[in-house]
Design a protein around this motif. Structure first.
Motif, PDB file in Angstrom:
ATOM      1  N   ARG A  46      34.903  22.240  32.549  1.00  0.00           N
ATOM      2  CA  ARG A  46      33.464  22.338  32.798  1.00  0.00           C
ATOM      3  C   ARG A  46      32.778  23.346  31.884  1.00  0.00           C
ATOM      4  O   ARG A  46      31.579  23.556  31.976  1.00  0.00           O
ATOM      5  CB  ARG A  46      33.205  22.704  34.270  1.00  0.00           C
ATOM      6  CG  ARG A  46      33.611  21.606  35.236  1.00  0.00           C
ATOM      7  CD  ARG A  46      33.388  21.970  36.704  1.00  0.00           C
ATOM      8  NE  ARG A  46      34.367  22.969  37.146  1.00  0.00           N
ATOM      9  CZ  ARG A  46      34.091  24.223  37.499  1.00  0.00           C
ATOM     10  NH1 ARG A  46      32.858  24.670  37.487  1.00  0.00           N
ATOM     11  NH2 ARG A  46      35.047  25.047  37.898  1.00  0.00           N
ATOM     12  N   GLY A  47      33.551  23.997  31.008  1.00  0.00           N
ATOM     13  CA  GLY A  47      32.983  24.968  30.080  1.00  0.00           C
ATOM     14  C   GLY A  47      32.500  26.238  30.772  1.00  0.00           C
ATOM     15  O   GLY A  47      31.535  26.857  30.314  1.00  0.00           O
ATOM     16  N   THR A  48      33.167  26.622  31.857  1.00  0.00           N
ATOM     17  CA  THR A  48      32.727  27.805  32.606  1.00  0.00           C
ATOM     18  C   THR A  48      33.797  28.899  32.638  1.00  0.00           C
ATOM     19  O   THR A  48      33.839  29.691  33.586  1.00  0.00           O
ATOM     20  CB  THR A  48      32.336  27.424  34.048  1.00  0.00           C
ATOM     21  OG1 THR A  48      33.465  26.824  34.696  1.00  0.00           O
ATOM     22  CG2 THR A  48      31.168  26.477  34.076  1.00  0.00           C
ATOM     23  N   LEU A  49      34.643  28.959  31.616  1.00  0.00           N
ATOM     24  CA  LEU A  49      35.647  30.023  31.574  1.00  0.00           C
ATOM     25  C   LEU A  49      34.992  31.395  31.481  1.00  0.00           C
ATOM     26  O   LEU A  49      35.458  32.356  32.077  1.00  0.00           O
ATOM     27  CB  LEU A  49      36.609  29.841  30.402  1.00  0.00           C
ATOM     28  CG  LEU A  49      37.685  28.779  30.593  1.00  0.00           C
ATOM     29  CD1 LEU A  49      38.468  28.601  29.307  1.00  0.00           C
ATOM     30  CD2 LEU A  49      38.614  29.131  31.739  1.00  0.00           C
ATOM     31  N   HIS A  50      33.891  31.473  30.728  1.00  0.00           N
ATOM     32  CA  HIS A  50      33.159  32.737  30.624  1.00  0.00           C
ATOM     33  C   HIS A  50      32.167  32.820  31.773  1.00  0.00           C
ATOM     34  O   HIS A  50      31.751  31.814  32.334  1.00  0.00           O
ATOM     35  CB  HIS A  50      32.416  32.824  29.288  1.00  0.00           C
ATOM     36  CG  HIS A  50      33.359  32.935  28.150  1.00  0.00           C
ATOM     37  ND1 HIS A  50      33.750  31.848  27.390  1.00  0.00           N
ATOM     38  CD2 HIS A  50      34.013  33.991  27.632  1.00  0.00           C
ATOM     39  CE1 HIS A  50      34.586  32.240  26.472  1.00  0.00           C
ATOM     40  NE2 HIS A  50      34.781  33.535  26.585  1.00  0.00           N
ATOM     41  N   GLY A  51      31.793  34.004  32.114  1.00  0.00           N
ATOM     42  CA  GLY A  51      30.838  34.208  33.191  1.00  0.00           C
ATOM     43  C   GLY A  51      31.477  34.967  34.340  1.00  0.00           C
ATOM     44  O   GLY A  51      32.546  35.533  34.192  1.00  0.00           O
ATOM     45  N   SER A  52      30.809  34.951  35.467  1.00  0.00           N
ATOM     46  CA  SER A  52      31.345  35.679  36.604  1.00  0.00           C
ATOM     47  C   SER A  52      31.161  34.855  37.863  1.00  0.00           C
ATOM     48  O   SER A  52      30.407  33.889  37.886  1.00  0.00           O
ATOM     49  CB  SER A  52      30.654  37.043  36.745  1.00  0.00           C
ATOM     50  OG  SER A  52      29.270  36.856  36.960  1.00  0.00           O
ATOM     51  N   GLY A  53      31.864  35.257  38.889  1.00  0.00           N
ATOM     52  CA  GLY A  53      31.774  34.560  40.161  1.00  0.00           C
ATOM     53  C   GLY A  53      32.958  33.641  40.373  1.00  0.00           C
ATOM     54  O   GLY A  53      33.487  33.054  39.418  1.00  0.00           O
ATOM     55  N   ASP A  54      33.397  33.526  41.596  1.00  0.00           N
ATOM     56  CA  ASP A  54      34.552  32.685  41.910  1.00  0.00           C
ATOM     57  C   ASP A  54      34.260  31.202  41.753  1.00  0.00           C
ATOM     58  O   ASP A  54      35.108  30.431  41.344  1.00  0.00           O
ATOM     59  CB  ASP A  54      35.018  32.949  43.349  1.00  0.00           C
ATOM     60  CG  ASP A  54      35.664  34.313  43.505  1.00  0.00           C
ATOM     61  OD1 ASP A  54      36.172  34.835  42.496  1.00  0.00           O
ATOM     62  OD2 ASP A  54      35.678  34.837  44.614  1.00  0.00           O
ATOM     63  N   ASN A  55      33.057  30.784  42.097  1.00  0.00           N
ATOM     64  CA  ASN A  55      32.740  29.360  42.141  1.00  0.00           C
ATOM     65  C   ASN A  55      31.901  28.920  40.959  1.00  0.00           C
ATOM     66  O   ASN A  55      30.828  28.349  41.113  1.00  0.00           O
ATOM     67  CB  ASN A  55      32.014  29.028  43.459  1.00  0.00           C
ATOM     68  CG  ASN A  55      32.891  29.331  44.647  1.00  0.00           C
ATOM     69  OD1 ASN A  55      34.060  28.955  44.680  1.00  0.00           O
ATOM     70  ND2 ASN A  55      32.345  30.021  45.618  1.00  0.00           N
ATOM     71  N   ARG A  56      32.407  29.165  39.756  1.00  0.00           N
ATOM     72  CA  ARG A  56      31.648  28.749  38.571  1.00  0.00           C
ATOM     73  C   ARG A  56      32.261  27.511  37.958  1.00  0.00           C
ATOM     74  O   ARG A  56      33.291  27.063  38.224  1.00  0.00           O
ATOM     75  CB  ARG A  56      31.590  29.875  37.547  1.00  0.00           C
ATOM     76  CG  ARG A  56      32.929  30.417  37.107  1.00  0.00           C
ATOM     77  CD  ARG A  56      32.701  31.477  36.028  1.00  0.00           C
ATOM     78  NE  ARG A  56      33.961  31.844  35.478  1.00  0.00           N
ATOM     79  CZ  ARG A  56      34.613  32.951  35.812  1.00  0.00           C
ATOM     80  NH1 ARG A  56      34.114  33.775  36.680  1.00  0.00           N
ATOM     81  NH2 ARG A  56      35.767  33.219  35.253  1.00  0.00           N
TER      82      ARG A  56
END
Length: 106
Positions: free
Chosen positions: A96-106
């Motif tokens: 989903r392209g969400t390896l970067h960022g924060s939060g458990d449910n990304r």
């Protein structure tokens, strides 16, 4: 990993046997020891990791693994379960392209 977990449980001697809170705090303490070894290399050796430093970090990581194994056991999971759940989560984030960022449910 599950064999390791069984052997780690066999050597588990701590207060409130199986107490999740104790195990979580101990895990944090051991992770802090890993970080402290790395901090000292950054502070005292200009970030140059030598064989003794790496060996010392590996020993502390073993303690992290021991507590993680016993904590997993206390909550009813095998280390294989934990590893599979984690890989599924990471692979989903990668897709989903969400390896970067924060939060458990990304």
């Amino acid at each position: 990993m599950n064999t390791y977990q069984k052997e780690a449980k066999a050597t588990a001697i701590y207060p409130n046997d199986g107490n999740i809170t104790y195990l979580a705090l101990a895990l944090c303490g051991e992770a802090g020891e890993v970080a402290d070894k790395i901090k000292k290399v950054l502070r005292d050796k200009q970030g140059q990791f030598y064989a003794p430093d790496i060996a010392a970090i590996a020993l502390e990581l073993g303690d992290v693994l021991w507590y993680a194994a016993n904590l997993a056991n206390a909550i009813g999971y095998t280390l294989s379960d934990i590893a599979e759940i984690n890989l599924q989560k990471i692979n989903s984030r990668a897709q989903r392209g969400t390896l970067h960022g924060s939060g458990d449910n990304r």
